[in-house]
Design a protein around this motif. Structure first.
Motif, PDB file in Angstrom:
ATOM      1  N   TYR A  31       0.834  -1.188   0.000  1.00 58.68           N
ATOM      2  CA  TYR A  31       0.000   0.000   0.000  1.00 58.68           C
ATOM      3  C   TYR A  31       0.878   1.251   0.000  1.00 58.68           C
ATOM      4  O   TYR A  31       1.985   1.235   0.546  1.00 58.68           O
ATOM      5  CB  TYR A  31      -0.897   0.041   1.240  1.00 58.68           C
ATOM      6  CG  TYR A  31      -2.091  -0.877   1.151  1.00 58.68           C
ATOM      7  CD1 TYR A  31      -2.021  -2.178   1.634  1.00 58.68           C
ATOM      8  CD2 TYR A  31      -3.282  -0.448   0.596  1.00 58.68           C
ATOM      9  CE1 TYR A  31      -3.106  -3.036   1.545  1.00 58.68           C
ATOM     10  CE2 TYR A  31      -4.379  -1.293   0.511  1.00 58.68           C
ATOM     11  CZ  TYR A  31      -4.292  -2.573   0.983  1.00 58.68           C
ATOM     12  OH  TYR A  31      -5.365  -3.408   0.894  1.00 58.68           O
ATOM     13  N   TYR A  33       0.563   5.626   0.641  1.00 55.83           N
ATOM     14  CA  TYR A  33      -0.312   6.563   1.341  1.00 55.83           C
ATOM     15  C   TYR A  33       0.154   8.001   1.135  1.00 55.83           C
ATOM     16  O   TYR A  33       1.331   8.259   0.869  1.00 55.83           O
ATOM     17  CB  TYR A  33      -0.279   6.300   2.859  1.00 55.83           C
ATOM     18  CG  TYR A  33      -0.496   4.871   3.270  1.00 55.83           C
ATOM     19  CD1 TYR A  33       0.556   3.955   3.257  1.00 55.83           C
ATOM     20  CD2 TYR A  33      -1.738   4.429   3.695  1.00 55.83           C
ATOM     21  CE1 TYR A  33       0.359   2.647   3.641  1.00 55.83           C
ATOM     22  CE2 TYR A  33      -1.938   3.117   4.090  1.00 55.83           C
ATOM     23  CZ  TYR A  33      -0.883   2.230   4.064  1.00 55.83           C
ATOM     24  OH  TYR A  33      -1.074   0.919   4.448  1.00 55.83           O
ATOM     25  N   TYR A  35      -0.045  11.498   3.517  1.00 56.77           N
ATOM     26  CA  TYR A  35      -0.362  12.095   4.804  1.00 56.77           C
ATOM     27  C   TYR A  35      -0.148  13.604   4.734  1.00 56.77           C
ATOM     28  O   TYR A  35       0.685  14.091   3.974  1.00 56.77           O
ATOM     29  CB  TYR A  35       0.550  11.534   5.907  1.00 56.77           C
ATOM     30  CG  TYR A  35       0.183  10.163   6.392  1.00 56.77           C
ATOM     31  CD1 TYR A  35       0.590   9.037   5.687  1.00 56.77           C
ATOM     32  CD2 TYR A  35      -0.579   9.985   7.540  1.00 56.77           C
ATOM     33  CE1 TYR A  35       0.256   7.762   6.120  1.00 56.77           C
ATOM     34  CE2 TYR A  35      -0.918   8.714   7.987  1.00 56.77           C
ATOM     35  CZ  TYR A  35      -0.502   7.612   7.272  1.00 56.77           C
ATOM     36  OH  TYR A  35      -0.834   6.352   7.705  1.00 56.77           O
ATOM     37  N   LEU A  45      -3.866  11.011   7.884  1.00 58.05           N
ATOM     38  CA  LEU A  45      -3.984  10.254   6.639  1.00 58.05           C
ATOM     39  C   LEU A  45      -4.990  10.929   5.708  1.00 58.05           C
ATOM     40  O   LEU A  45      -6.116  11.222   6.103  1.00 58.05           O
ATOM     41  CB  LEU A  45      -4.443   8.831   6.939  1.00 58.05           C
ATOM     42  CG  LEU A  45      -4.673   7.944   5.721  1.00 58.05           C
ATOM     43  CD1 LEU A  45      -3.356   7.649   5.013  1.00 58.05           C
ATOM     44  CD2 LEU A  45      -5.361   6.645   6.117  1.00 58.05           C
ATOM     45  N   TYR A  48      -5.063   6.682   0.303  1.00 57.18           N
ATOM     46  CA  TYR A  48      -4.115   5.597   0.077  1.00 57.18           C
ATOM     47  C   TYR A  48      -4.466   4.937  -1.253  1.00 57.18           C
ATOM     48  O   TYR A  48      -5.539   5.135  -1.810  1.00 57.18           O
ATOM     49  CB  TYR A  48      -4.201   4.564   1.206  1.00 57.18           C
ATOM     50  CG  TYR A  48      -5.501   3.800   1.196  1.00 57.18           C
ATOM     51  CD1 TYR A  48      -6.635   4.311   1.821  1.00 57.18           C
ATOM     52  CD2 TYR A  48      -5.618   2.574   0.533  1.00 57.18           C
ATOM     53  CE1 TYR A  48      -7.831   3.634   1.786  1.00 57.18           C
ATOM     54  CE2 TYR A  48      -6.814   1.887   0.492  1.00 57.18           C
ATOM     55  CZ  TYR A  48      -7.925   2.422   1.125  1.00 57.18           C
ATOM     56  OH  TYR A  48      -9.113   1.745   1.081  1.00 57.18           O
ATOM     57  N   PHE A  88       3.362  14.147   3.107  1.00 55.29           N
ATOM     58  CA  PHE A  88       4.283  13.013   3.112  1.00 55.29           C
ATOM     59  C   PHE A  88       3.679  11.863   2.326  1.00 55.29           C
ATOM     60  O   PHE A  88       2.510  11.519   2.528  1.00 55.29           O
ATOM     61  CB  PHE A  88       4.528  12.516   4.533  1.00 55.29           C
ATOM     62  CG  PHE A  88       5.285  13.463   5.415  1.00 55.29           C
ATOM     63  CD1 PHE A  88       4.619  14.408   6.181  1.00 55.29           C
ATOM     64  CD2 PHE A  88       6.663  13.398   5.486  1.00 55.29           C
ATOM     65  CE1 PHE A  88       5.312  15.287   6.997  1.00 55.29           C
ATOM     66  CE2 PHE A  88       7.376  14.266   6.313  1.00 55.29           C
ATOM     67  CZ  PHE A  88       6.694  15.211   7.060  1.00 55.29           C
ATOM     68  N   LEU A  92       4.205   1.117   2.344  1.00 58.43           N
ATOM     69  CA  LEU A  92       4.133  -0.019   3.267  1.00 58.43           C
ATOM     70  C   LEU A  92       4.796  -1.229   2.633  1.00 58.43           C
ATOM     71  O   LEU A  92       4.456  -1.621   1.518  1.00 58.43           O
ATOM     72  CB  LEU A  92       2.676  -0.350   3.580  1.00 58.43           C
ATOM     73  CG  LEU A  92       2.463  -1.562   4.492  1.00 58.43           C
ATOM     74  CD1 LEU A  92       2.978  -1.270   5.897  1.00 58.43           C
ATOM     75  CD2 LEU A  92       0.997  -1.980   4.532  1.00 58.43           C
ATOM     76  N   LEU A 100       6.464   0.817   7.583  1.00 60.83           N
ATOM     77  CA  LEU A 100       5.865   1.947   6.877  1.00 60.83           C
ATOM     78  C   LEU A 100       6.940   3.020   6.777  1.00 60.83           C
ATOM     79  O   LEU A 100       7.312   3.614   7.786  1.00 60.83           O
ATOM     80  CB  LEU A 100       4.639   2.438   7.648  1.00 60.83           C
ATOM     81  CG  LEU A 100       3.817   3.557   7.023  1.00 60.83           C
ATOM     82  CD1 LEU A 100       3.255   3.125   5.678  1.00 60.83           C
ATOM     83  CD2 LEU A 100       2.683   3.953   7.958  1.00 60.83           C
ATOM     84  N   ILE A 101       7.417   3.269   5.568  1.00 61.74           N
ATOM     85  CA  ILE A 101       8.536   4.184   5.358  1.00 61.74           C
ATOM     86  C   ILE A 101       8.008   5.467   4.730  1.00 61.74           C
ATOM     87  O   ILE A 101       7.288   5.430   3.737  1.00 61.74           O
ATOM     88  CB  ILE A 101       9.597   3.551   4.432  1.00 61.74           C
ATOM     89  CG1 ILE A 101      10.082   2.217   4.999  1.00 61.74           C
ATOM     90  CG2 ILE A 101      10.768   4.515   4.230  1.00 61.74           C
ATOM     91  CD1 ILE A 101      10.757   2.317   6.336  1.00 61.74           C
ATOM     92  N   PHE A 102       8.423   6.597   5.304  1.00 63.02           N
ATOM     93  CA  PHE A 102       7.942   7.892   4.860  1.00 63.02           C
ATOM     94  C   PHE A 102       8.949   8.598   3.970  1.00 63.02           C
ATOM     95  O   PHE A 102      10.160   8.429   4.108  1.00 63.02           O
ATOM     96  CB  PHE A 102       7.634   8.780   6.065  1.00 63.02           C
ATOM     97  CG  PHE A 102       6.322   8.458   6.712  1.00 63.02           C
ATOM     98  CD1 PHE A 102       6.202   7.376   7.577  1.00 63.02           C
ATOM     99  CD2 PHE A 102       5.190   9.205   6.434  1.00 63.02           C
ATOM    100  CE1 PHE A 102       5.000   7.054   8.156  1.00 63.02           C
ATOM    101  CE2 PHE A 102       3.970   8.892   7.016  1.00 63.02           C
ATOM    102  CZ  PHE A 102       3.873   7.820   7.871  1.00 63.02           C
TER     103      PHE A 102
END
Lengths: 112, 113
Positions: A31, A33, A35, A45, A48, A88, A92, A100-102
């Protein structure tokens, strides 16, 4: 590695469309996303997309995913001053670690 | 209100102090996370807990010690921190499986003096 990158800054005029871009390196994402973070607040959030989709629309927000190029974008139609914030993208990676990397975040400034 | 509550909102501590950050989620989620947000740096994933078990430690120094006593609570114990550890510490929770949306707390603004 799992890098997620964004441009740092975007300035638009009120009423215009904003497009915020994101690139990522690891293709095993499940997934993805978007933010939003307003000053002094946590992350909220927005929307997504699942990795087997290429587009998702949610009111003023349109998410485009190009899995081949590992490129994600967020388009905000009719941008308002209240949309000014840091945006951001996040990716995932599933499996046992559920990471979960931003991305680095893009500061969107909306000029009246 | 996201359903994830962090306390305290602000914390100032000396380098020799011991303190703890607390996170509580009321969403019935089974995964919890600690992130560090510093100026000019990306949001850094520190720890991941799935079903109360730590599944990720992203090379975090041992002066940060997480604890997850149950799936609703997550702590970050702090000991002998450095000034460069000053940052916003964000807690998040999610439901593993499905779209796994992460919900964030408001964060704890930590200043190490």
């Amino acid at each position: 590695g799992e890098d997620v990158e964004q441009s740092l800054f975007l300035s638009v005029r009120e009423g215009d469309s904003s497009v915020i871009n994101c690139t990522y390196t690891d293709s095993s994402s499940t997934y993805l996303y978007w933010y939003k973070q307003e000053p002094g607040a946590g992350l909220q959030l927005l929307t997504y997309i699942f990795s087997n989709m290429d587009m998702k629309q949610d009111q003023r927000l349109t998410v485009l995913l190009n899995k081949k190029d590992k490129h994600l974008s967020l388009r905000i139609a009719d941008t308002q001053t209240g949309d000014s914030a840091i945006y951001f993208c996040a990716v995932l990676y599933g499996g046992a670690t559920n990471k979960l990397i931003f991305g680095t975040g893009t500061l969107l400034a909306v000029q009246p | 209100e996201t359903g994830v509550t962090q306390t305290p909102r602000h914390l100032v501590m000396g380098m020799t102090n011991k303190k703890s950050l607390k996170c509580e989620q009321h969403l019935g989620h089974n995964a919890m996370y600690w992130y560090k947000q510093s100026a000019k740096k990306p949001l850094e994933l520190m720890f991941v807990y799935n079903f109360k078990e730590q599944t990720e430690n992203n090379s975090v120094p041992s002066r940060f010690s997480p604890e997850c006593p149950n799936s609703s609570h997550l702590f970050l114990h702090l000991h002998t921190l450095q000034p460069e550890d000053s940052a916003l510490y964000l807690c998040a929770s999610s439901q593993v499986g499905g779209k796994n949306e992460a919900f964030f707390g408001q964060g704890t603004r930590l200043t190490v003096v």
